[in-house]
Motif scaffolding. Structure first.
Motif, PDB file in Angstrom:
ATOM      1  N   TYR A  35       0.749  -1.119  -0.574  1.00  0.00           N
ATOM      2  CA  TYR A  35       0.351   0.194   0.112  1.00  0.00           C
ATOM      3  C   TYR A  35       1.156   1.421  -0.434  1.00  0.00           C
ATOM      4  O   TYR A  35       0.672   2.191   0.103  1.00  0.00           O
ATOM      5  N   ALA A  38       3.040   4.879  -5.175  1.00  0.00           N
ATOM      6  CA  ALA A  38       4.672   4.260  -5.537  1.00  0.00           C
ATOM      7  C   ALA A  38       5.291   5.725  -6.154  1.00  0.00           C
ATOM      8  O   ALA A  38       4.899   7.135  -6.086  1.00  0.00           O
ATOM      9  N   HIS A 294      -6.491   0.703  -5.758  1.00  0.00           N
ATOM     10  CA  HIS A 294      -5.101   0.900  -5.445  1.00  0.00           C
ATOM     11  C   HIS A 294      -4.282   2.235  -6.394  1.00  0.00           C
ATOM     12  O   HIS A 294      -3.472   2.185  -6.312  1.00  0.00           O
ATOM     13  N   ASP A 295      -5.813   3.419  -7.214  1.00  0.00           N
ATOM     14  CA  ASP A 295      -5.298   3.660  -7.993  1.00  0.00           C
ATOM     15  C   ASP A 295      -4.353   3.192  -9.011  1.00  0.00           C
ATOM     16  O   ASP A 295      -3.981   4.458  -9.818  1.00  0.00           O
ATOM     17  N   ALA A 296      -4.721   2.747  -9.464  1.00  0.00           N
ATOM     18  CA  ALA A 296      -4.388   2.544 -11.129  1.00  0.00           C
ATOM     19  C   ALA A 296      -4.872   2.772 -12.026  1.00  0.00           C
ATOM     20  O   ALA A 296      -6.599   2.636 -11.536  1.00  0.00           O
ATOM     21  N   SER A 310      -4.032   0.024 -19.170  1.00  0.00           N
ATOM     22  CA  SER A 310      -4.028   0.414 -17.558  1.00  0.00           C
ATOM     23  C   SER A 310      -2.930   1.379 -17.353  1.00  0.00           C
ATOM     24  O   SER A 310      -1.904   0.531 -17.938  1.00  0.00           O
ATOM     25  N   ASN A 312       0.131   1.620 -14.390  1.00  0.00           N
ATOM     26  CA  ASN A 312      -0.225   1.467 -12.408  1.00  0.00           C
ATOM     27  C   ASN A 312       1.241   2.043 -12.055  1.00  0.00           C
ATOM     28  O   ASN A 312       1.490   2.036 -10.864  1.00  0.00           O
ATOM     29  N   ARG A 315       0.410   4.044  -8.416  1.00  0.00           N
ATOM     30  CA  ARG A 315      -0.256   3.007  -8.078  1.00  0.00           C
ATOM     31  C   ARG A 315      -0.386   4.169  -6.639  1.00  0.00           C
ATOM     32  O   ARG A 315       0.940   4.234  -5.495  1.00  0.00           O
ATOM     33  N   ASN A 316      -1.285   3.996  -5.667  1.00  0.00           N
ATOM     34  CA  ASN A 316      -1.821   4.229  -4.129  1.00  0.00           C
ATOM     35  C   ASN A 316      -1.097   5.324  -4.127  1.00  0.00           C
ATOM     36  O   ASN A 316      -0.608   6.136  -2.589  1.00  0.00           O
TER      37      ASN A 316
END
Length: 385
Positions: A35, A38, A294-296, A310, A312, A315-316
């Motif tokens: 979590y 990134a 997860h914010d992707a 998508s 990534n 992310r987070n």
């Protein structure tokens, strides 16, 4: 960024939990690397982004606060009670009114009436000179911006009631209430007044279309159905802003689904897919965009629901609801950055720091760029090309 959960009980207790707890990890440890946000990565810039103007409109910000754009004018409010009218082209403040109230949500405007909500459930309406027209009480607290249109000011209160007031006088016109869950998210959500109807997503996972004149519910559709053993697992709030593209009405729920209905065919779902978002979705004429739990960031074909790409890399990073402009898809993050992604394949195009505090209000697409309301009480217009 944090999401508030409100429990529907007489004392109106509020429980605050971090997104990490909601995502399923331990509520007592935020050190799980799954979590961790990134880190920002290097990329080949594909656009040039810059701050066109920045204007202070008050202090603080948060969930329930988002600017409203009417043609070349911006209306915005801050929790300390300030309501402002700002020129979109220059950032110049045309008027600013102090409501002498602590606000819980704002603003809605049609360019004639501008409305906000105070912490005690009072709805306040101003004319287009910033002069107060009326005040009236909703049946409970209001935590999402009022919507203004069709001669109405419409709010959704925490007792799961959609209420309409006459925009000229403040007199109650109608209200619609639905049963709701024990827990509901306090995050960014908005009501639409569109083409003679009111469109509202609800904490029970449904979207309603209400006739603006009569208050009759014309249609209801399920974005997600509550299930699970605990109140947390059963949260299925429709989040963000319902999206209208031609005959399609689309919505997304937390811990639920993303769905597009065809209202020209009685509201028949044309596609749906499992998806969880805490901020909501946006669309253009061809695609739907949303950040997952997860914010992707994902893009889907608007006609079929097929996933197109998508991304990534963010992310987070606790992303905002996206905004779509010609240059790309924009999202804000917890460090005050606005990121731009390609609409065609999702690759990173640009990044701009607009302030060191978390961005939680949804970004707003305009003809001049992306409008950001930050947590310091500033409006920022970001140009990108």
């Amino acid at each position: 960024m944090r999401i508030l959960l409100s429990r529907r009980i007489a004392a109106s207790a509020v429980l605050t939990l971090g997104l990490l707890g909601l995502a399923g990890c331990s509520m007592f440890s935020n050190d799980d690397p799954r979590y961790a946000p990134a880190p920002l990565t290097d990329y080949a810039p594909g656009i040039s982004a810059s701050i066109a103007w920045k204007t202070s409109i008050g202090s603080d910000g948060g969930y329930g606060f988002a600017p409203a754009v009417v043609e070349d004018t911006v209306y915005a409010a801050t929790p300390n009670g300030k309501v402002s009218k700002v020129d979109l082209g220059s950032g110049a403040i045309q008027w600013q009114t102090d409501t002498d109230s602590t606000l819980s949500a704002g603003v809605g405007s049609d360019g004639r009436t501008t409305a906000v909500a105070a912490n005690d459930g009072t709805v306040i309406a101003l004319d287009d000179q910033g002069v107060e027209k009326w005040r009236t009480k909703a049946t409970s607290a209001v935590n999402i911006p009022p919507a203004v249109g069709a001669g109405l000011v419409v709010v959704r209160s925490t007792d799961y009631r959609v209420q309409a007031f006459d925009a000229a006088t403040g007199e109650p016109r109608w209200n619609v209430q639905r049963p709701g869950p024990a827990l509901a998210l306090k995050t960014n959500m908005q009501i639409l007044v569109f083409d003679g109807v009111v469109i509202a997503g609800m904490p029970n996972g449904r979207i309603m279309i209400i006739d603006a004149r009569s208050g009759n519910v014309q249609w209801e559709g399920a974005v997600s159905v509550s299930q699970g053993a605990t109140d947390l697992e059963r949260i299925r709030d429709v989040v963000g802003t319902p999206q209208v593209q031609g005959p399609l009405l689309c919505g997304v729920a937390y811990q639920g689904r993303m769905v597009c209905f065809d209202v020209s065919q009685g509201g028949r779902p044309i596609w749906d897919r499992p998806f969880s978002s805490h901020t909501g979705m946006t669309t253009d004429a061809r695609q739907a965009y949303a950040a997952d739990a997860h914010d992707a960031v994902h893009a889907f074909d608007l006609g079929t629901g097929n996933e197109l790409w998508s991304q990534n890399a963010l992310r987070n990073r606790r992303l905002t609801q996206p905004a779509v402009i010609a240059a790309g898809v924009a999202v804000g993050d917890f460090e005050g950055y606005v990121h731009f992604l390609s609409r065609s394949d999702g690759h990173l195009l640009g990044r701009l720091d607009v302030g060191g505090d978390p961005l939680v209000s949804p970004l707003v697409a305009t003809t001049r760029g992306v409008l950001v309301q930050n947590s310091d009480g500033d409006l920022v217009l970001v140009g990108a090309n």
